[in-house]
Design a protein around this motif. Structure first.
Motif, PDB file in Angstrom:
ATOM      1  N   UNK A   6     -12.966 -30.731  -3.314  1.00  0.00           N
ATOM      2  CA  UNK A   6     -13.816 -30.722  -2.117  1.00  0.00           C
ATOM      3  C   UNK A   6     -15.250 -31.086  -2.476  1.00  0.00           C
ATOM      4  N   UNK A   7     -15.944 -31.641  -1.523  1.00  0.00           N
ATOM      5  CA  UNK A   7     -17.340 -32.023  -1.741  1.00  0.00           C
ATOM      6  C   UNK A   7     -18.253 -31.181  -0.852  1.00  0.00           C
ATOM      7  N   UNK A   8     -19.478 -30.981  -1.325  1.00  0.00           N
ATOM      8  CA  UNK A   8     -20.473 -30.283  -0.529  1.00  0.00           C
ATOM      9  C   UNK A   8     -20.317 -28.786  -0.482  1.00  0.00           C
ATOM     10  N   UNK A   9     -19.416 -28.235  -1.297  1.00  0.00           N
ATOM     11  CA  UNK A   9     -19.202 -26.790  -1.328  1.00  0.00           C
ATOM     12  C   UNK A   9     -19.586 -26.244  -2.689  1.00  0.00           C
ATOM     13  N   UNK A  10     -19.982 -24.987  -2.730  1.00  0.00           N
ATOM     14  CA  UNK A  10     -20.421 -24.370  -3.977  1.00  0.00           C
ATOM     15  C   UNK A  10     -19.250 -23.713  -4.696  1.00  0.00           C
ATOM     16  N   UNK A  11     -19.385 -23.588  -5.996  1.00  0.00           N
ATOM     17  CA  UNK A  11     -18.347 -22.944  -6.809  1.00  0.00           C
ATOM     18  C   UNK A  11     -18.537 -21.427  -6.733  1.00  0.00           C
ATOM     19  N   UNK A  12     -18.276 -20.927  -5.547  1.00  0.00           N
ATOM     20  CA  UNK A  12     -18.428 -19.497  -5.262  1.00  0.00           C
ATOM     21  C   UNK A  12     -17.128 -18.987  -4.675  1.00  0.00           C
TER      22      UNK A  12
ATOM     23  N   UNK B  69     -12.751 -25.947   2.361  1.00  0.00           N
ATOM     24  CA  UNK B  69     -12.708 -24.777   1.487  1.00  0.00           C
ATOM     25  C   UNK B  69     -11.313 -24.195   1.332  1.00  0.00           C
ATOM     26  N   UNK B  70     -11.185 -23.384   0.321  1.00  0.00           N
ATOM     27  CA  UNK B  70      -9.946 -22.645   0.019  1.00  0.00           C
ATOM     28  C   UNK B  70      -9.998 -21.315   0.744  1.00  0.00           C
ATOM     29  N   UNK B  71      -8.907 -20.948   1.397  1.00  0.00           N
ATOM     30  CA  UNK B  71      -8.793 -19.643   2.048  1.00  0.00           C
ATOM     31  C   UNK B  71      -7.482 -18.999   1.628  1.00  0.00           C
TER      32      UNK B  71
END
Length: 382
Positions: free
Chosen positions: A56-62, A141-143
């Motif tokens: 994914x792009x534009x998302x943080x590794x959180x 994102x992952x859910x």
């Protein structure tokens, strides 16, 4: 056992299920993005060698955890998630709703606004949270959810099998130690649709023993230790001689306290629960009391696994669409290994044989196929 503090950031935003509380949901109605898989579907076994796809792009590794409350079972999920995040270089954030559904929606929306790349949720109210979770998935994102849809990776337990494993242990004890005869109390949660199969399994199994009488089959109110104590105290007035008590650990622990208060607790009784709650584990370890077994749904182990898959998703890898938490009966004979596994879920995940004793995975999904998220109440027993 109290699980060690993760040492990670805790979000107090705007301020899974009992062991898996009242988690039911219908597919979300909003159509800002794909509806996901809404028709009940059996998934093929998970293929860990499936081709990778785009990260994914534009998302943080959180990795964010939307936690319903602070019961021990959820503390175990938090522990496992935090360990996986540390091992995979993810920042970890936890938001606890304290059983406030509106607060949880706000917390998940804050995760989204912060572009958190992976969110794990134990919903307080699945229906009110589902749209926010869909938004995160539509963003890429992952859910992962503990029981209700929608989710990229939905986690559940085979509920009938969970009840059957406990019932089989009780039946073996009744036959081996009680001469095939027993007065049984079932402390149920039949009002929670997805948990009802547990208690059907109990009734099915016990009905095959002609010497067994179910003297009470009731749902405590509330379904917690205090409710178990009050309900058992009432039952004892009408049925003072009880041999077996089955239910979730939290209510069976309350029943044990009521038996002790009434002077009715005996070493030859069989009390058994579900969830592997630390207090139940401690009671089993005593070895000379009525608490004989608890069915483990090891929350640190599955927490670690879904945290690992969160990191895989952010790396562009394929992850499971669904995962079973496999029930196993904890007894004084195997509890030492179980406690070792709780403390080091990473070692369990790294050892295929140990991991497969706890978890079974189904389907494949990645960022490029995220429109195929699970949006129906999945169970491997369907």
């Amino acid at each position: 056992m109290r699980f060690a503090s993760s040492g990670s950031a805790t979000i107090v935003a705007a301020g899974i299920l009992m062991g898996l509380s009242a988690l039911t949901s219908a597919p979300a109605l909003a159509q800002d993005g794909p509806a996901g898989i809404t028709t009940p579907t059996k998934f093929a076994p998970y293929d860990p060698k499936a081709a990778a796809c785009s990260p994914p792009t534009g998302l943080s590794r959180v990795l964010g955890f939307a936690q319903d409350n602070e019961r021990e079972f959820m503390q175990g999920v938090d522990f496992g998630l935090s360990k996986a995040a540390a091992d995979r270089g993810l920042e970890y954030r936890r938001a606890t709703a304290n059983n406030d559904a509106a607060k949880m929606v706000e917390q998940v929306q804050l995760f989204r606004a912060s572009k958190v790349g992976a969110v794990v949720a134990a919903p307080v109210d699945p229906a009110s949270l589902s749209y926010s979770l869909q938004q995160i998935m539509w963003d890429g994102g992952y859910v992962s959810t503990i029981v209700p849809p929608p989710a990229t990776l939905l986690l559940n337990a085979p509920q009938y099998e969970t009840g059957k494993v406990l019932t089989d242990a009780a039946i073996a004890y009744i036959n081996d130690h009680l001469g095939g005869k027993a007065n049984v109390v079932l402390l149920t949660q039949d009002q929670i649709e997805f948990l009802a199969p547990r208690f059907k399994a109990m009734r099915d199994g016990l009905s095959k023993l002609p010497g067994v009488t179910i003297v009470a089959d009731v749902t405590p109110d509330p379904v917690n230790k205090e409710g178990g104590f009050a309900t058992m105290s009432t039952i004892l007035q009408a049925h003072p001689d009880v041999d077996v008590v089955l239910g979730a650990d939290t209510v069976v622990l309350g029943a044990l306290a009521a038996l002790e208060a009434a002077g009715k607790a005996k070493p030859e009784q069989f009390l058994g629960g579900i969830d592997g709650e630390p207090e139940a584990v401690a009671a089993i370890k005593k070895g000379d009391g009525p608490y004989k077994a608890s069915i483990s749904l090891s929350s640190p182990v599955f927490g670690y696994a879904i945290g690992q898959f969160a990191a895989d998703w952010l790396d562009g890898k394929s992850v499971p669409q669904a995962m079973d938490i496999l029930p196993s009966a904890l007894t004084s004979a195997n509890i030492t290994q179980y406690e070792t596994d709780l403390k080091d879920p990473g070692a369990v995940f790294a050892d295929a044989a140990r991991r497969d004793a706890y978890l079974k995975m189904y389907g494949n999904i990645c960022y490029d196929t995220r429109d195929q998220y699970v949006n129906f109440p999945w169970s491997s027993e369907m």
